[in-house]
Every structure is written in C-alpha cells, then in structure tokens.
Scaffold this active site. Structure first.
Site, PDB file in Angstrom:
ATOM      1  N   GLU A 153      -0.754  -5.211   2.065  1.00 58.73           N
ATOM      2  CA  GLU A 153      -0.424  -3.778   2.186  1.00 58.73           C
ATOM      3  C   GLU A 153       1.086  -3.520   2.151  1.00 58.73           C
ATOM      4  O   GLU A 153       1.631  -2.835   3.024  1.00 58.73           O
ATOM      5  CB  GLU A 153      -1.026  -3.201   3.478  1.00 58.73           C
ATOM      6  CG  GLU A 153      -2.527  -3.178   3.458  1.00 58.73           C
ATOM      7  CD  GLU A 153      -3.168  -2.363   4.580  1.00 58.73           C
ATOM      8  OE1 GLU A 153      -2.478  -1.959   5.532  1.00 58.73           O
ATOM      9  OE2 GLU A 153      -4.393  -2.135   4.485  1.00 58.73           O
ATOM     10  N   GLU A 156     -10.306  -5.318   2.088  1.00 59.24           N
ATOM     11  CA  GLU A 156     -10.504  -4.684   3.410  1.00 59.24           C
ATOM     12  C   GLU A 156     -11.337  -3.435   3.182  1.00 59.24           C
ATOM     13  O   GLU A 156     -10.913  -2.525   2.453  1.00 59.24           O
ATOM     14  CB  GLU A 156      -9.177  -4.312   4.077  1.00 59.24           C
ATOM     15  CG  GLU A 156      -8.393  -5.506   4.568  1.00 59.24           C
ATOM     16  CD  GLU A 156      -7.169  -5.134   5.399  1.00 59.24           C
ATOM     17  OE1 GLU A 156      -7.198  -4.089   6.087  1.00 59.24           O
ATOM     18  OE2 GLU A 156      -6.195  -5.890   5.340  1.00 59.24           O
TER      19      GLU A 156
END
Ligand code: AHR
Length: 497
Positions: free
Chosen positions: A173, A292
């Site tokens: 991320e 995710e």
C-alpha cells in the site's frame, strides 16, 4: 417471493478455478501471530509453540496461500530481527500499529508453520524504510540452497532446506499516506522495478506483485496503477488490489451489494493494465493479486483511541462477524471467482483474530466466525472451470450502487460435478431460483445448503460457536430444478448425476 433463473453451460468457461484464490494473510498485527497462530504456553501448542487448534481450523478453512508479514507492518520491518536464537532477537517499536514487536516469530517460524498448515507462503518485502539490498538479502536467505553467507545462516538457524518462496509482494500500500515511507507512484514504480529486476537476477522463477491502490476510493486510483505499471510492466506479474467493506448508517441493502464495487474495481484495474500494455506494445497480460479483501468495520477502528503505550500483541481489529457480514463476504468471493481470468491470486485479510474467520482466546478456545463458512465451502467445492453465469434476476435500488441484481452467483464445473454459489441479497423476500442445466445432461441437486437465519445480526461466539453455520436447504425441487434461497443468504448447490 422473487423469481430468478440461471443457465449453466460448460461451454461458457471463464478460466480454471485457481487455488490461489483461497489465500489469506498473517500480519504482525494485534493477536494474529501472538496468541493467534503462535502461543507456546497454550494447552494445544505443539513443540514449536504453534496452536494446533488454529492449525486444524486453517486446514479446514481450505487455505492455499498465506501472505506475510504485512501489511502496514512490513513497511518498517527488519526481517533480520526475526531470525536466530530467540533470546537474542531485539524488541522493537512497531510504528504501524503502535505495538511492541518481540520478534519471537520471524520468517523461519512462519515457513515452518506454513508447512504444517499445508499452505504456500507469500512474502512481502519492505519498500517503505528499506529497498533493493534488504529485499535481496531476504531472498538469498530464503531461496538459495546453501554456500553463501545468508543461505548458510538460514541452515545454521535450523532450516536446512531453502524456503523456496515463489510469490513476493514489492512493498505494501505504498500509495497510502499512512504507510511508513509512503511514495509517489513514480517514486514507488522506479523502486519496485529496480527491486524486481535485482530479485529476478537472483531467482528468475519468482512471481512478483507490484502495489496497486489501497482502495478504489483513493484519490490517485487509476493513475497510480498506470504509472506504477509503466515502470514495472516487464518485471512484475501482478498488480495488487485491496478492498474492505462495512455496513454504513444501517444501510444493509447497499452493504449486501458491496461486491458491485469490487466488480467495478477489478474491471477498472484490468482496463488500466491493458491500456499500459497496449502503449508498451506488450503481449504480456498483468494479473491481479487481490491480496487484501474482507468485511472490516474500519470506521470503528478509526474512531477508537490508538493505544497510548506500546503493548505486545494487543487485541486490535477484532471484528465479530454476523450473518449479514458472511453473506456480503460470500458475494465478494463470488466476484473473485467470476473474474478468475484476471484475478489469479487473492488473500482474505486476515486469518486469525484480526478481521478474521478464526477467533481465539489467549490460553483458551478457538472458533469459526460466520465468514469462515462461505470461504471453507467455496475452497472445498469450487473445482475445475469457472463458468460464466448471466443471472436473470430482479433488481433492487441501493443508495451506494443504484440498481443491483438481487441474485449474485457463479458456478464451477468438473466432469462430474457442477457447483453453484449464490447469494440472495434481498432483506425481506426469498428468491426462487430456476436452474436451466440442460447443457449438463440429466443432473439433479445432490446437495443444497444455505447460511441464513431469522436474525441477520446473529454471531458465533466461543460459547455458541455453531449458531450461524450452513444447514441443508429443504426447499429443493428436482424436475424442473428449482431451489428457494432465503432472504439474506449464502447458498451452495451441488449438481450431479
Ligand atoms: O489488513 C489490515 C491492514 O489493512 C493492512 O495492514 C494494510 O495493508 C491495510 O490497510
């Protein structure tokens, strides 16, 4: 009663069912590692300190791959802290989750746990505070047989065989301002490309994942993927997607339709990746690692006070899932399967205690959350080819996504068995599902189960672990094939001769 129908035809192939769709995630976060997979003093602990009750549930869940060690945690992690004699491992402050990391578990323990669980390890490297050199060192430690400084160190630490880790995430991320070492797309793309090139020099057989956006609502969504792939297209195999959903403001109808957002997310990333490929005159296709995904009551987490001190393994992100969460979750799984042509890997975030299908008490019991069931059923029954279904379904109006179908479904098919996974999103009406299976020859419903109940907010607990679980669906007609799906339900229909 709503009415809907599907036509199943083995000619409508999407792609093979990919085992890596059923990956999960273990992060050094809260109680995922400590008192989750690892708790040496627990009555069920094995000789390595792993909880055998959690190992058993992991196998039952049907997990294929486990991503490790983060997550936000990885962006400040020094992997060397977690190897060698435990008494010499440093305690560190984990800035991502404001906790103290004892480093009792590191890469060698994780891989040992994976072997016991029968899962494939998937590793992330730190591209937040570190870079090419640390990634290469970790790769050498893990994947080189022996005869070099770091491979010999692994052998000396008790792991004679190389860990042989094939799938690697290039950071986590990195588009998020919360990420330690957060970067612009160009900065990250260049670093990811350099790291990928160097890692491939050491081990050409790797499968590498570049960070995509941490959510489709990020302001840089789309342009982030395009820039990162411009830099990395030739040296990576996957771009990642992350998505979490929750019921907001009591709007159950929108929540049950959250897979609509995931569908759009996947199509947008595929289009962006293909656009970059076209500009580069490349025939290569980049796949998606949806590494995710889950239901996560993120707004509750954000509203809570962060820990004041630096606790060891505090209870963090311990969402207790109810029936409606499991039904929304099932819809997300259906979407991942429907896109198996481009979604080649996925990780449910996470495995135990932290937004997880498995919960544990420290020193005590372990149990299955409601979300355990759709995952376990899909993992054990989805096989062969994913078939494209074009459900003919009534629509309903949602505040978040406009009109959406009440029925969300996918099918998988092997020579002798076809399985339909279906969600009825209606909050108040059953759905009579007519199944046109003429293309399969003479088949009947071998088994139909439904995960439903009178209280959509019913949860499983340590004291009542079986309150929400799949039960036989009695509402089945064989000729013609018709199954009634209760309101707010996840359903599995097994067809065969
Ligand atoms: O899964 C929990 C967190 O969500 C991860 O650490 C991070 O990557 C994401 O924002």
């Amino acid at each position: 009663m709503h009415e809907a129908h599907i036509t199943i035809d083995p000619a409508f192939r999407v792609a093979p069912v990919r085992r890596r769709t059923f990956g999960t995630f273990v992060e050094h976060l809260g109680r995922c590692v400590y008192t989750g997979i690892y708790e040496p003093g627990h009555p069920c602990a094995d000789e390595d300190g792993f909880r055998t009750d959690v190992l058993d549930l992991t196998r039952e869940l049907g997990v294929s791959t486990v991503r490790y060690p983060g997550g936000n945690f990885v962006s400040g992690y020094r992997w060397e802290d977690g190897i060698g004699p435990r008494e010499r491992r440093p305690r560190r402050l984990d800035l991502a989750w404001h906790s103290t990391e004892t480093n009792e578990v590191g890469v060698d323990e994780f891989v040992r746990w994976c072997r016991k669980a029968g899962v494939e390890p998937m590793m992330a490297v730190n591209l937040g505070t570190r870079g090419v050199e640390a990634a290469l060192d970790l790769l050498e430690y893990c994947n080189i047989d022996s005869g070099t400084h770091l491979s010999d160190l692994r052998v000396a630490n008790g792991a004679k065989e190389p860990h042989g880790i094939r799938m690697w995430c290039l950071g986590n991320e990195m588009d998020g301002p919360w990420q330690i070492g957060h970067k612009s797309a160009r900065e990250y793309g260049r670093l990811a490309a350099q790291t990928a090139r160097a890692m491939r020099m050491l081990d050409p057989g790797l499968e590498l994942v570049a960070c995509g956006s941490s959510g489709s609502s990020m302001p840089t969504f789309g342009s982030w993927e395009a820039t990162v792939l411009e830099e990395t297209y030739d040296v990576v195999d996957y771009i990642s997607c992350h998505a979490y959903y929750e019921e907001k403001d009591g709007d159950l109808g929108s929540f049950l339709a959250c897979a609509t957002d995931m569908e759009h997310f996947i199509s947008s990333v595929v289009a962006t990746a293909d656009h970059v490929g076209a500009r580069l005159r490349s025939r290569k296709k980049i796949h998606i690692s949806f590494d995710e995904w889950n239901v996560w009551y993120l707004s509750r987490f954000q509203a809570a006070e962060p820990p004041r001190d630096w606790p060891v393994a505090p209870p963090l992100l311990e969402d207790h899932y109810h029936l409606a969460d499991a039904v929304a979750f099932g819809g997300l799984l259906i979407t991942l399967l429907r896109h198996s042509d481009r979604v080649a890997a996925a990780c449910l975030a996470q495995l135990v205690n932290v937004i997880a299908p498995i919960m544990t008490e420290p020193g005590g019991r372990a149990w299955r959350q409601t979300t355990f069931h759709p995952f376990a059923q899909a993992s054990s029954l989805a096989a062969g080819e994913v078939l494209h279904l074009e459900p003919v379904s009534p629509l309903y109006e949602t505040a978040a996504y406009g009109q959406v179908p009440v029925l969300h479904a996918v099918a998988t098919h092997t020579g002798d068995q076809t399985v339909v996974f279906a969600v009825n999103r209606s909050t108040d009406r059953p759905l009579a599902l007519d199944v046109d299976a003429r293309a399969l020859g003479p088949v009947r419903v071998l088994e139909a189960t439904t995960l439903t109940g009178p209280d959509v907010y019913a949860r499983n607990t340590a004291d009542d672990p079986g309150r929400v679980a799949p039960r036989a669906n009695p509402d089945v007609e064989q000729d013609p094939l018709r199954v009634v799906l209760p309101p707010v339900s996840w359903n599995v229909i097994r067809l065969g001769r």
